[in-house]
Design a protein around this motif. Structure first.
Motif, PDB file in Angstrom:
ATOM      1  N   ALA A 193       0.821  -1.211   0.000  1.00 33.57           N
ATOM      2  CA  ALA A 193       0.000   0.000   0.000  1.00 33.57           C
ATOM      3  C   ALA A 193       0.853   1.258   0.000  1.00 33.57           C
ATOM      4  CB  ALA A 193      -0.930  -0.017   1.216  1.00 33.57           C
ATOM      5  N   VAL A 194       1.889   1.294   0.831  1.00 31.15           N
ATOM      6  CA  VAL A 194       2.737   2.495   0.924  1.00 31.15           C
ATOM      7  C   VAL A 194       3.511   2.698  -0.373  1.00 31.15           C
ATOM      8  CG1 VAL A 194       4.693   3.543   2.132  1.00 31.15           C
ATOM      9  CG2 VAL A 194       2.908   2.372   3.431  1.00 31.15           C
ATOM     10  N   ALA A 196       2.577   1.912  -3.384  1.00 32.27           N
ATOM     11  CA  ALA A 196       1.660   2.464  -4.382  1.00 32.27           C
ATOM     12  C   ALA A 196       1.377   3.936  -4.100  1.00 32.27           C
ATOM     13  CB  ALA A 196       0.364   1.662  -4.397  1.00 32.27           C
ATOM     14  N   ALA A 197       1.137   4.270  -2.830  1.00 36.94           N
ATOM     15  CA  ALA A 197       0.803   5.650  -2.479  1.00 36.94           C
ATOM     16  C   ALA A 197       1.997   6.584  -2.639  1.00 36.94           C
ATOM     17  CB  ALA A 197       0.293   5.708  -1.042  1.00 36.94           C
ATOM     18  N   SER A 198       3.209   6.050  -2.481  1.00 35.98           N
ATOM     19  CA  SER A 198       4.412   6.895  -2.512  1.00 35.98           C
ATOM     20  C   SER A 198       4.690   7.486  -3.888  1.00 35.98           C
ATOM     21  CB  SER A 198       5.631   6.088  -2.056  1.00 35.98           C
ATOM     22  OG  SER A 198       5.970   5.089  -3.008  1.00 35.98           O
ATOM     23  N   HIS A 199       4.071   6.952  -4.917  1.00 39.04           N
ATOM     24  CA  HIS A 199       4.285   7.504  -6.253  1.00 39.04           C
ATOM     25  C   HIS A 199       3.559   8.842  -6.454  1.00 39.04           C
ATOM     26  CE1 HIS A 199       5.786   3.466  -6.952  1.00 39.04           C
ATOM     27  NE2 HIS A 199       6.275   3.866  -8.103  1.00 39.04           N
ATOM     28  N   LEU A 200       2.700   9.199  -5.482  1.00 40.03           N
ATOM     29  CA  LEU A 200       2.005  10.489  -5.511  1.00 40.03           C
ATOM     30  C   LEU A 200       1.198  10.676  -6.792  1.00 40.03           C
ATOM     31  CD1 LEU A 200       4.790  12.774  -3.976  1.00 40.03           C
ATOM     32  CD2 LEU A 200       2.963  11.529  -2.799  1.00 40.03           C
ATOM     33  N   PRO A 202      -2.515   9.873  -7.242  1.00 39.80           N
ATOM     34  CA  PRO A 202      -3.731   9.351  -6.604  1.00 39.80           C
ATOM     35  C   PRO A 202      -4.652   8.575  -7.542  1.00 39.80           C
ATOM     36  CG  PRO A 202      -3.312  11.611  -5.919  1.00 39.80           C
ATOM     37  CD  PRO A 202      -2.336  11.320  -7.014  1.00 39.80           C
ATOM     38  N   THR A 205      -3.366   4.973  -8.030  1.00 39.80           N
ATOM     39  CA  THR A 205      -2.962   4.200  -6.857  1.00 39.80           C
ATOM     40  C   THR A 205      -3.487   2.769  -6.905  1.00 39.80           C
ATOM     41  OG1 THR A 205      -2.817   6.183  -5.471  1.00 39.80           O
ATOM     42  CG2 THR A 205      -3.053   4.079  -4.344  1.00 39.80           C
ATOM     43  N   THR A 206      -4.746   2.600  -7.289  1.00 33.26           N
ATOM     44  CA  THR A 206      -5.311   1.252  -7.368  1.00 33.26           C
ATOM     45  C   THR A 206      -4.546   0.400  -8.362  1.00 33.26           C
ATOM     46  OG1 THR A 206      -7.504   2.134  -6.838  1.00 33.26           O
ATOM     47  CG2 THR A 206      -7.404  -0.082  -7.763  1.00 33.26           C
ATOM     48  N   ILE A 209      -1.213  -0.613  -6.937  1.00 33.48           N
ATOM     49  CA  ILE A 209      -1.335  -1.714  -5.971  1.00 33.48           C
ATOM     50  C   ILE A 209      -1.350  -3.050  -6.703  1.00 33.48           C
ATOM     51  CG2 ILE A 209      -2.911  -2.809  -4.334  1.00 33.48           C
ATOM     52  CD1 ILE A 209      -3.646  -0.038  -3.318  1.00 33.48           C
TER      53      ILE A 209
END
Length: 253
Positions: A193-194, A196-200, A202, A205-206, A209
């Protein structure tokens, strides 16, 4: 111990000490990553329109922040632990390479399916990654295109795996779980999860993941970092090749 083996040699082989780093180390590395990315963005400034992207912008603007953050992560394991081999479980094993290749192939399949479905849902423009958007409207110099290709395919995955499925994974896994399996599963879920989110990005993001699940599975199955590094590199090869060909004007994304 054999009769010929001196007692001192056994006493010298002490077990690794518990690492003295955890989530704080990961947060520091993330701060270094974001701060260095912001710094190089200001340093490079705006590029004149119409000019090919130079190799300097690739090496400094794209590669330097992630490489700097990964270097800080490795330094932390040296200063506060037992080094990356022990703390991040970064060791060379052919079995891990083979496992990484298998999960890398799985990742390519999932990435292709996921990207197709995602494109149908949100459209081509919204499904484009930040790097694809960077090179989509302009060409690169040959040296810049090759540098970007090598970074995306080989070097970038190593740096990102050190940070997310090395440092972050280790911090989660060492928490006081009911058993080791629960700790490994928690490390897999949180690092996926982190990451995927770290790529900034939004909106993506799915999709990120979905892309990162096989990479995390390679780390989970092997218990070491090399498997996820190879899976990540395998997964990045075709996108990196597409960006190389696009940036040289040979193909279009």
């Amino acid at each position: 111990m054999t009769a010929q083996e001196p007692a001192s040699s056994v006493l010298d082989e002490d077990p690794p000490r518990p690492p003295r780093w955890g989530f704080g180390a990961f947060l520091l590395v993330e701060a270094v990553l974001l701060a260095s990315a912001a710094f190089v963005g200001v340093l490079l400034g705006d590029r004149p329109s119409g000019q090919p992207i130079p190799v300097r912008d690739v090496l400094i603007g794209t590669a330097a922040p992630t490489m700097t953050a990964a270097a800080v992560a490795l330094l932390i394991t040296r200063l506060r632990g037992n080094g990356p081999v022990a703390d991040l479980r970064l060791a060379w094993r052919w079995a891990d390479v083979r496992t990484g290749l298998k999960f890398g192939v799985l990742g390519l399949v999932l990435t292709s399916i996921g990207a197709y479905v995602w494109t149908q849902l949100v459209g081509d423009r919204n499904a484009t990654s930040a790097i694809s958007a960077l090179v989509g409207d302009q060409k690169m110099s040959v040296s810049a295109a090759v540098a970007m290709f090598l970074y995306l395919w080989l070097l970038g995955p190593i740096c990102e795996e050190v940070i997310y499925r090395g440092l972050l994974w280790g911090a989660v896994e060492r928490l006081h779980w009911s058993n080791e399996r629960v700790g490994r599963t928690a490390a897999f879920v949180l690092s996926t999860a982190v990451f995927a989110a770290s790529h900034l990005e939004p909106l993506r993001t799915t999709l990120l993941i979905v892309i990162s699940i096989p990479i995390g599975l390679a780390r989970l199955v092997t218990g070491r970092l090399l498997g996820s590094v190879v899976a990540h590199q395998m997964n990045n090869f075709l996108p990196a090749l597409a960006i190389l060909l696009t940036s040289l004007g040979i193909a279009t994304i």
